[in-house]
Scaffold this active site. Structure first.
Site, mmCIF file in Angstrom:
data_model
loop_
_atom_site.group_PDB
_atom_site.id
_atom_site.type_symbol
_atom_site.label_atom_id
_atom_site.label_comp_id
_atom_site.label_asym_id
_atom_site.label_seq_id
_atom_site.Cartn_x
_atom_site.Cartn_y
_atom_site.Cartn_z
ATOM 1 N N CYS A 1 0.811 -1.226 0.000
ATOM 2 C CA CYS A 1 0.000 0.000 0.000
ATOM 3 C C CYS A 1 0.839 1.268 0.000
ATOM 4 O O CYS A 1 0.299 2.362 -0.120
ATOM 5 C CB CYS A 1 -0.929 0.004 1.212
ATOM 6 S SG CYS A 1 -1.875 -1.527 1.385
ATOM 7 N N HIS B 1 -2.831 7.205 6.774
ATOM 8 C CA HIS B 1 -3.156 6.016 5.979
ATOM 9 C C HIS B 1 -4.639 5.718 6.140
ATOM 10 O O HIS B 1 -5.330 5.455 5.159
ATOM 11 C CB HIS B 1 -2.296 4.841 6.439
ATOM 12 C CG HIS B 1 -2.528 3.579 5.683
ATOM 13 N ND1 HIS B 1 -2.268 3.466 4.330
ATOM 14 C CD2 HIS B 1 -2.999 2.363 6.081
ATOM 15 C CE1 HIS B 1 -2.560 2.241 3.930
ATOM 16 N NE2 HIS B 1 -3.018 1.550 4.977
ATOM 17 N N HIS C 1 -9.630 2.467 -0.677
ATOM 18 C CA HIS C 1 -8.216 2.086 -0.636
ATOM 19 C C HIS C 1 -7.832 1.519 -1.999
ATOM 20 O O HIS C 1 -8.200 0.408 -2.353
ATOM 21 C CB HIS C 1 -8.000 1.043 0.461
ATOM 22 C CG HIS C 1 -6.558 0.803 0.791
ATOM 23 N ND1 HIS C 1 -5.527 1.128 -0.058
ATOM 24 C CD2 HIS C 1 -5.966 0.248 1.884
ATOM 25 C CE1 HIS C 1 -4.377 0.800 0.483
ATOM 26 N NE2 HIS C 1 -4.616 0.269 1.671
#
Length: 631
Positions: A280, A433, A471
């Site tokens: 990620c 995040h 995401h």
């Protein structure tokens, strides 16, 4: 002196819409915008989604009637908003209530045996032991089944993951250029990098002719490769589905292919190319390569970005098996209702049950400060550092660890050295995040809170844009960076509007986590924080344009900056013309297939350079002096 990597252009697409000119950011803070910005944002999204139409004469309804910006908001505003951000997975991807699959069943013979007919062309080369095959006709055989036989039949299943961050409804990258056989991730690459290039307001050929060919670099890719039927997905499924693998599926499926497409079909670049993946944190990994290439002087122009199209059954199954995704049943428990609001499925720092997968493509164009001044390029910000650290020994590969403490603390310390303690304490923000998992809300908030305490920060504004766009895996920190540029422009920190309140177990003694947008007088620096599976932690330091302009004024002086400002005005005018063109439906996609190819035989080689036909400058060989003291 170290060269300063400045963001001279940016673009792409995600669930909030088009990134350039802050349109995607404005969709997130729509309630806090003035009337003109709000209505213009809705109009642009209306054209993207084909809810309204547009041409050079203006905006129109589908029946041809003219529309003002106010008309668009009043008549179509709700419909446009519903077509954006996180929402129920649309059937153009797959039907989450009846997703196709192959169900395994065991067929057994009846008391008197079982027979069936089969085309001779479909007869397996290896006959199962339980089959007795006899001729039936010229075209068919008869099969007698003597024992149980395992077969697979077409069926459907309910998928418990029902929401995703999808590109705006009706926006089809494939329709914008000749995209035959391109996986969706590569389609998004072409349209995303085209948006970034056009946003500069400087023709690419002008940029290209201003530097040597090997002073251009591209760092781009994807984490999950190209996993749809035109890429690895189709290659791996073909035989199981009774089909054949095509010659394009393997090469187009490679995770490095976004960079390759940019070089071969958009830029025509012979410069450095590459892709670094770090789960990620992938966008920040590539950004680190880009800024270090500029700071060292190896590159003067760098395109950094990622494109990811992971809304497929297989990828969703994989993440769901890890209990990483928010499910329909989980959301029912969180909301205490039998019909949860899927638009609120991503809930960073609130009561949540997993992250929401998304697709996106995000690209930034970096230039060194000297080239920015020379060309009159725009200044959207500057990236001075990206820090990356692992977690050490781990028990669970997906669990968070200490590496992020190192990256964030390094980033804050670095920013303090550049902009000063006061700017960091009172005029900085964090793009967290904020994945929307229960573990993340505890561990990342504790991290932010402890670092804030260490550096004397109080009321540290925290944004978590995954609440809006989900995401997107590889481009996720690109979504955060692009949103940070919007915060610099509008002095707004997007609130986390998908939650009613911050969860009780979130550490926020020194943090400002709001469910509504936070207005600031000025933001000098933004920290882009990301955590990736496997211990891929990264934090980037991004300086606001107001800070960068002060730095350039000090480095170059008043007279040089006066000339720069004069050149900048023309650049902004060109860029704004592009913005208006896209608002009215002309997306200006750059796709050069098979044009201006370089003939190897026409290269000129010497002991000091390689001359390339069609390029203004040769590739020159630098004199080697790094190891002279060792010889």
């Amino acid at each position: 002196m170290s060269r300063l990597p400045i963001i001279a252009g940016f673009g792409g697409y995600n669930a909030a819409g088009r990134s350039s000119f802050h349109h995607g950011f404005r969709r997130m803070v729509l309630e806090s915008l003035d009337e003109k910005a709000r209505q213009e944002t809705l109009a642009g999204l209306g054209v993207m989604t084909h809810i309204i139409e547009a041409d050079e004469s203006g905006f129109k309804s589908k029946d041809g009637g003219g529309l003002t910006l106010a008309d668009i908001e009043s008549q179509f505003g709700d419909e446009i908003m519903q077509a954006t951000l996180i929402r129920r997975i649309e059937k153009s991807y797959f039907d989450v209530d009846a997703a196709p699959w192959q169900q395994s069943v065991t067929v057994g013979p009846g008391s008197s045996g079982t027979s069936f007919l089969l085309s001779r062309f479909q007869l397996p080369k290896t006959i199962p032991a339980s089959w007795t095959v006899t001729d039936y006709s010229d075209s068919h055989v008869s099969v007698h089944l003597a024992d149980n036989c395992d077969v697979k039949i077409d069926s459907t299943r309910n998928v418990d993951v029902k929401s995703a961050g999808q590109l705006p409804t009706g926006f089809d990258p494939a329709a914008l250029y000749s995209s035959r056989f391109h996986p969706r991730g590569l389609q998004m690459t072409i349209v995303g990098v085209s948006d970034a290039l056009q946003s500069m307001g400087i023709p690419w050929e002008t940029v290209k002719s201003s530097v040597h060919p090997d002073e251009i670099a591209v760092y781009a890719g994807s984490v999950m490769s190209q996993s749809d039927e035109n890429g690895f997905g189709g290659m791996m499924q073909s035989r199981l589905k009774g089909g054949r693998v095509t010659a394009k599926q393997l090469p187009l499926g490679l995770n490095t292919m976004p960079a390759d497409f940019i070089n071969a079909y958009v830029l025509g670049s012979v410069g450095t190319t590459g892709c670094t993946t770090g789960a990620c944190a992938t966008f920040l990994y590539n950004l680190k390569q880009g800024i270090e290439a500029i700071q060292s002087g190896k590159s003067r122009v760098v395109i950094v970005g990622n494109s990811e199209a992971p809304i497929t059954q297989e990828i969703i199954d994989g993440f769901a098996a890890m209990s990483a995704l928010g499910t329909y049943e989980g959301l029912k428990k969180v909301e205490g209702t039998d019909e949860p609001d899927l638009r609120r499925s991503s809930r960073p720092f609130g009561e949540n049950c997993g992250f929401t997968i998304a697709e996106a493509c995000q690209f930034v164009i970096l230039m060194d400060d000297e080239l920015v001044v020379e060309l009159g390029a725009q200044i959207h910000g500057a990236v001075t550092d990206v820090f990356i650290n692992a977690d050490g020994f781990k028990k669970s590969i997906s669990a968070p660890g200490p590496g992020n403490y190192i990256t964030l603390a390094k980033a804050v310390a670095s920013a303090r050295e550049i902009v000063g303690d006061e700017s960091v304490r009172t005029r900085s923000m964090v793009h967290a995040h904020g994945s929307s998992t229960p573990a993340n809300r505890q561990t990342e908030s504790e991290l932010l809170d402890r670092v804030a305490e260490t550096f004397g920060i109080t009321d540290w504004p925290v944004a978590a844009v995954k609440a809006y766009v989900g995401h997107s895996i590889g481009p996720a920190s690109g979504d955060q960076l692009i949103a940070a540029l919007g915060s610099f422009k509008y002095n707004l920190v997007p609130g986390i509007k998908t939650i009613d309140q911050v969860a009780d177990d979130v550490h926020q003694q020194r943090l400002s986590i709001s469910v509504s947008d936070i207005s600031k007088q000025q933001i000098d620096v933004a920290f882009i924080n990301t955590k990736g599976f496997g211990g891929n932690n990264a934090t980037g330091v991004v300086l606001a344009p107001v800070v960068v302009e002060k730095m350039l004024a000090k480095r170059y002086g008043k007279d040089v900056m006066t000339g720069y400002k004069a050149r900048l005005n023309a650049v902004i005018e060109t860029a704004e013309a592009y913005d208006q063109s896209v608002l009215h439906g002309n997306f200006n996609i750059t796709y050069n297939f098979g044009t201006n190819m370089i003939d190897d035989a026409s290269l000129t080689l010497s002991e000091s350079a390689v001359g390339i036909p069609g390029l203004d400058h040769p590739v020159t060989f630098k004199k080697e002096s790094r190891y002279t003291d060792m010889l």
